[in-house]
Motif scaffolding. Sequence first.
Motif, PDB file in Angstrom:
ATOM      1  N   SER A   2       0.839  -1.197   0.000  1.00 41.46           N
ATOM      2  CA  SER A   2       0.000   0.000   0.000  1.00 41.46           C
ATOM      3  C   SER A   2       0.873   1.246   0.000  1.00 41.46           C
ATOM      4  N   GLN A   4       1.958   4.588   1.460  1.00 41.61           N
ATOM      5  CA  GLN A   4       1.911   5.211   2.768  1.00 41.61           C
ATOM      6  C   GLN A   4       1.578   6.696   2.657  1.00 41.61           C
ATOM      7  N   TRP A   5       1.117   7.261   3.785  1.00 40.82           N
ATOM      8  CA  TRP A   5       0.700   8.659   3.764  1.00 40.82           C
ATOM      9  C   TRP A   5       1.860   9.592   3.442  1.00 40.82           C
ATOM     10  N   TRP A   6       3.062   9.285   3.936  1.00 44.89           N
ATOM     11  CA  TRP A   6       4.204  10.148   3.677  1.00 44.89           C
ATOM     12  C   TRP A   6       4.638  10.065   2.222  1.00 44.89           C
ATOM     13  N   GLN A   7       4.434   8.903   1.599  1.00 48.98           N
ATOM     14  CA  GLN A   7       4.723   8.791   0.172  1.00 48.98           C
ATOM     15  C   GLN A   7       3.738   9.620  -0.651  1.00 48.98           C
ATOM     16  N   ILE A   8       2.469   9.582  -0.262  1.00 52.14           N
ATOM     17  CA  ILE A   8       1.459  10.397  -0.937  1.00 52.14           C
ATOM     18  C   ILE A   8       1.788  11.881  -0.799  1.00 52.14           C
ATOM     19  N   ALA A   9       2.212  12.274   0.406  1.00 48.04           N
ATOM     20  CA  ALA A   9       2.525  13.681   0.649  1.00 48.04           C
ATOM     21  C   ALA A   9       3.712  14.131  -0.199  1.00 48.04           C
ATOM     22  N   SER A  12       2.790  14.204  -3.978  1.00 45.45           N
ATOM     23  CA  SER A  12       1.864  15.289  -4.279  1.00 45.45           C
ATOM     24  C   SER A  12       2.571  16.641  -4.262  1.00 45.45           C
ATOM     25  N   LEU A 157      -2.814  14.045  -5.706  1.00 40.27           N
ATOM     26  CA  LEU A 157      -3.193  13.705  -4.336  1.00 40.27           C
ATOM     27  C   LEU A 157      -4.456  12.850  -4.299  1.00 40.27           C
ATOM     28  N   CYS A 161      -4.779   8.855  -3.239  1.00 43.53           N
ATOM     29  CA  CYS A 161      -5.608   8.517  -2.074  1.00 43.53           C
ATOM     30  C   CYS A 161      -6.762   7.588  -2.428  1.00 43.53           C
TER      31      CYS A 161
END
Length: 298
Positions: A2, A4-9, A12, A157, A161
Amino acid sequence: MSIQWWQIALLSLYAGYQILDELQIYSSLSSPVFAGFFAGLVMGDMQTGLIIGGSMQLTVLGVGTFGGASRIDANSGTVLACAFAVAVGMDPQQAIAAIAVPVAALMIQLDILARFANTFFAHRIDKNVENFDYKAIDRNFLLGALPWSLSRLLPVLLALCLGGDFVQYIVNILTGPFAWLGTGLSVAGATLPAVGFAILLRYLPVKKHLAYLLLGFTITALLTTVFSSIQVLGSGVASVVKDFHHIFNGMPMLGVTIIGVGLALISYKQNRVAAAPVVAAVAASTESEEGEIEDDEL
């Protein structure tokens, strides 16, 4: 795997920055190959990132923007294709054809929307110029970067997500009942760099410099063959002679680049020498008998 949120941040934020770099800073950070490098670094698979980024770089090699025209956003397509390819284990060539190219084409609409939104700040700057309000000019100039940045940041983003399950569903289809379609997309993704080269050759002065094109192609082909043969020979010798530990490297792209730079310098000097008499003749024709240039001859 999956995302991770830090990768998405990070992905983006890079998507929002790269368009500003392309418009004003003009560094290599806004190129598709760097987008693939950065996305691969964040996702932990540098090879996949470089394959996708390099392929997209070659795809748009001869594409540019003239007169404010919009073009496909290869960087955003590269970021999303790399992220999903690593996350769901998708073949890089399939990711290029199924994700990178469609996303890059769809981003044209958001690029146009950002241009329309940016006119609001442009009109405010016009009014500030009339009022000699220099601080407001600077402020609105900086605010004008927001539509550009958000036009890339928000889609990437939202896609990162919300798009994971959908992409996994597509991958299952392409590797299951529609495996033939997945194979076709892989082939299409592999041929896209050839399209980029074709576009580039369309706009380059090929007829004028045909000799250099043929010479560069031949030198590259010969070096590739020689180095490949040496690698095969070295591997064969190493399999027979146990004490043979020499490493045979592949063809260095730096060598090919240096050859290209050398040919470019030769062509530049030849054109400069050929143009010198013409420049001298024009300069001589604009001089008066006293050696001065008259106002009406400038």
